[in-house]
Design a protein around this motif. Structure first.
Motif, mmCIF file in Angstrom:
data_model
loop_
_atom_site.group_PDB
_atom_site.id
_atom_site.type_symbol
_atom_site.label_atom_id
_atom_site.label_comp_id
_atom_site.label_asym_id
_atom_site.label_seq_id
_atom_site.Cartn_x
_atom_site.Cartn_y
_atom_site.Cartn_z
ATOM 1 N N PHE A 171 3.601 2.181 -21.745
ATOM 2 C CA PHE A 171 3.869 0.991 -20.944
ATOM 3 C C PHE A 171 3.617 1.362 -19.481
ATOM 4 N N ASP A 172 2.632 0.728 -18.868
ATOM 5 C CA ASP A 172 2.282 1.006 -17.480
ATOM 6 C C ASP A 172 2.674 -0.183 -16.617
ATOM 7 N N ARG A 173 3.468 0.070 -15.590
ATOM 8 C CA ARG A 173 3.905 -1.004 -14.691
ATOM 9 C C ARG A 173 3.671 -0.568 -13.242
ATOM 10 N N ARG A 174 3.843 -1.507 -12.320
ATOM 11 C CA ARG A 174 3.593 -1.271 -10.906
ATOM 12 C C ARG A 174 2.177 -0.718 -10.719
ATOM 13 N N ILE A 175 1.199 -1.391 -11.293
ATOM 14 C CA ILE A 175 -0.187 -0.921 -11.258
ATOM 15 C C ILE A 175 -0.796 -1.292 -9.903
ATOM 16 N N ARG A 176 -1.190 -0.288 -9.166
ATOM 17 C CA ARG A 176 -1.641 -0.487 -7.799
ATOM 18 C C ARG A 176 -2.778 0.480 -7.484
ATOM 19 N N GLY A 177 -3.319 0.385 -6.284
ATOM 20 C CA GLY A 177 -4.402 1.279 -5.935
ATOM 21 C C GLY A 177 -4.911 1.039 -4.533
ATOM 22 N N ARG A 178 -6.030 1.706 -4.219
ATOM 23 C CA ARG A 178 -6.637 1.555 -2.902
ATOM 24 C C ARG A 178 -8.127 1.892 -2.994
ATOM 25 N N ASP A 179 -8.872 1.423 -1.982
ATOM 26 C CA ASP A 179 -10.320 1.628 -1.962
ATOM 27 C C ASP A 179 -10.749 2.513 -0.805
ATOM 28 N N ARG A 180 -9.819 3.289 -0.284
ATOM 29 C CA ARG A 180 -10.100 4.201 0.834
ATOM 30 C C ARG A 180 -9.036 5.294 0.838
ATOM 31 N N ASP A 181 -9.110 6.217 1.799
ATOM 32 C CA ASP A 181 -8.127 7.309 1.866
ATOM 33 C C ASP A 181 -8.012 7.979 0.495
ATOM 34 N N PHE A 182 -9.110 8.579 0.068
ATOM 35 C CA PHE A 182 -9.213 9.038 -1.321
ATOM 36 C C PHE A 182 -8.557 10.378 -1.618
ATOM 37 N N PHE A 184 -5.332 12.491 -2.534
ATOM 38 C CA PHE A 184 -3.997 12.214 -3.082
ATOM 39 C C PHE A 184 -2.895 12.517 -2.068
ATOM 40 N N GLY A 185 -3.124 13.485 -1.197
ATOM 41 C CA GLY A 185 -2.046 13.965 -0.330
ATOM 42 C C GLY A 185 -1.863 13.206 0.965
ATOM 43 N N ILE A 186 -2.605 12.114 1.176
ATOM 44 C CA ILE A 186 -2.456 11.351 2.417
ATOM 45 C C ILE A 186 -1.186 10.513 2.344
ATOM 46 N N GLU A 187 -0.184 10.895 3.112
ATOM 47 C CA GLU A 187 1.124 10.229 3.022
ATOM 48 C C GLU A 187 1.105 8.825 3.599
ATOM 49 N N THR A 188 0.194 8.550 4.522
ATOM 50 C CA THR A 188 0.165 7.238 5.174
ATOM 51 C C THR A 188 -0.738 6.240 4.453
ATOM 52 N N ALA A 189 -1.351 6.666 3.350
ATOM 53 C CA ALA A 189 -2.256 5.768 2.627
ATOM 54 C C ALA A 189 -1.487 4.561 2.088
ATOM 55 N N GLU A 190 -2.119 3.400 2.171
ATOM 56 C CA GLU A 190 -1.492 2.165 1.695
ATOM 57 C C GLU A 190 -2.110 1.715 0.384
ATOM 58 N N ASN A 191 -1.253 1.407 -0.574
ATOM 59 C CA ASN A 191 -1.692 0.879 -1.863
ATOM 60 C C ASN A 191 -1.250 -0.570 -1.983
ATOM 61 N N ARG A 192 -1.944 -1.320 -2.819
ATOM 62 C CA ARG A 192 -1.506 -2.687 -3.090
ATOM 63 C C ARG A 192 -1.652 -2.945 -4.580
ATOM 64 N N PHE A 193 -0.899 -3.897 -5.063
ATOM 65 C CA PHE A 193 -0.927 -4.203 -6.488
ATOM 66 C C PHE A 193 -2.298 -4.740 -6.880
ATOM 67 N N THR A 194 -2.838 -4.201 -7.965
ATOM 68 C CA THR A 194 -4.109 -4.688 -8.494
ATOM 69 C C THR A 194 -3.893 -5.529 -9.751
ATOM 70 N N ILE A 195 -2.717 -5.434 -10.330
ATOM 71 C CA ILE A 195 -2.269 -6.318 -11.409
ATOM 72 C C ILE A 195 -0.901 -6.837 -10.974
ATOM 73 N N PRO A 196 -0.625 -8.127 -11.099
ATOM 74 C CA PRO A 196 0.652 -8.684 -10.634
ATOM 75 C C PRO A 196 1.843 -7.830 -11.080
ATOM 76 N N PRO A 197 2.773 -7.545 -10.172
ATOM 77 C CA PRO A 197 3.860 -6.606 -10.477
ATOM 78 C C PRO A 197 4.821 -7.044 -11.572
ATOM 79 N N HIS A 198 4.798 -8.346 -11.933
ATOM 80 C CA HIS A 198 5.676 -8.770 -13.024
ATOM 81 C C HIS A 198 5.039 -8.518 -14.387
ATOM 82 N N LEU A 199 3.827 -7.949 -14.394
ATOM 83 C CA LEU A 199 3.132 -7.657 -15.640
ATOM 84 C C LEU A 199 2.976 -6.153 -15.848
ATOM 85 N N SER A 200 2.967 -5.755 -17.104
ATOM 86 C CA SER A 200 2.709 -4.363 -17.451
ATOM 87 C C SER A 200 1.616 -4.331 -18.520
#
Length: 280
Positions: A171-182, A184-200
């Motif tokens: 079961f995968d929830r809170r599915i998010r991502g980004r298209d920059r800052d590739f 893994f260790g960038i602490e300031t990188a911003e992610n956004r939901f790519t699938i609505p957060p009420h769905l898994s």
């Protein structure tokens, strides 16, 4: 050097399920399955850096439904806090051959993985790992791969018992991502939901056949198979390619209203109230 290479084949079935319903299904499955040894209460983080060509070859092969297709990713299990070049990750080729999903991967320090996939340099390996390392390097160079998207989510996993050995449900929830800052260790990188957060995304993975009681559960709960790829969803969500017919739009899966979340008896009483008032 001992081999760090692993490979396995599976059939995969995916369902898009509201988070609250997913919790109910997980509890029902837990009566016949065990929690994965690596899955703590609340699940664990899974982060993947996907590579693709400038023309998004892997993306289009998925959209067009090619019977044989591949994609390359670097995957980290756990939170991204404190990821360094020494953190262990998986370099993985995931490929589809007809209906079978095949995965082959090798565990490497993150810095070495980026050296292989980003810098296109040969890295130290054992004789048993030679073919896979060369395949990754050939794929990166020949297809001109570069980082395309990062995806992340929280995963809970169950595994089958006894006669259901080989069965795995995630079961995968809170599915998010980004298209920059590739990195893994960038602490300031911003992610956004790519699938609505009420769905898994619920995924059933089997070596050969799906147990009858799993298909019965899916039927009872009116679960519908869906073609969804977290990578494809990210590419389309960030506008890197036109949205395909497989894209998950929030408008098509709106979150439940407060009334929909109420117990059935309470909802029925509210719906009946105007009728009763009109009859008086």
């Amino acid at each position: 050097m001992a081999s760090r290479l692993h490979s396995f084949n599976r059939f995969e079935l995916k369902y898009l399920v509201p988070v609250d319903q997913a919790a109910e299904i997980r509890d029902e499955l837990a009566e016949r399955m065990d929690a994965d040894d690596h899955s703590p209460v609340g699940g664990y983080g899974v982060w993947s850096l996907y590579y693709d060509s400038p023309q998004l070859q892997f993306y289009w092969e998925k959209i067009e439904g090619l019977k044989f297709r591949r994609k390359l990713r670097i995957r980290h299990y756990g939170n991204l806090d404190g990821v360094t070049d020494d953190s262990m990750v998986c370099v993985e080729i995931k490929q589809r051959v007809n209906r079978v999903t095949q995965k082959r991967r090798i565990m490497l320090p993150y810095g070495v993985a980026r050296q292989l996939c980003d810098d296109r340099e040969m890295v130290d390996h054992s004789p048993k790992e030679r073919a896979f390392i060369h395949e990754v390097l050939d794929l990166v160079v020949r297809t001109n791969l570069r980082p395309a998207a990062i995806t992340g989510y929280q995963r809970e996993a169950l595994v089958g018992r006894a006669e259901d050995t080989g069965l795995r449900v995630t079961f995968d929830r809170r599915i998010r991502g980004r298209d920059r800052d590739f990195h893994f260790g960038i602490e300031t990188a911003e992610n956004r939901f790519t699938i609505p957060p009420h769905l898994s995304v619920m995924e059933i993975k089997v070596n050969e056949r799906t147990p009858y009681w799993i298909t019965d559960l899916a039927a009872r709960r009116n679960l519908n198979l869906i073609r969804v790829s977290k990578y494809v969803q990210s590419i389309e969500a960030f506008g890197l390619a036109p949205r395909s017919i497989f894209h998950i739009n929030e408008a098509d899966y709106p979150p439940p209203t407060p009334m929909e979340k109420q117990p059935l008896e309470q909802r029925s009483a509210q719906l009946d109230a105007p009728l009763k008032a009109g009859a008086q």
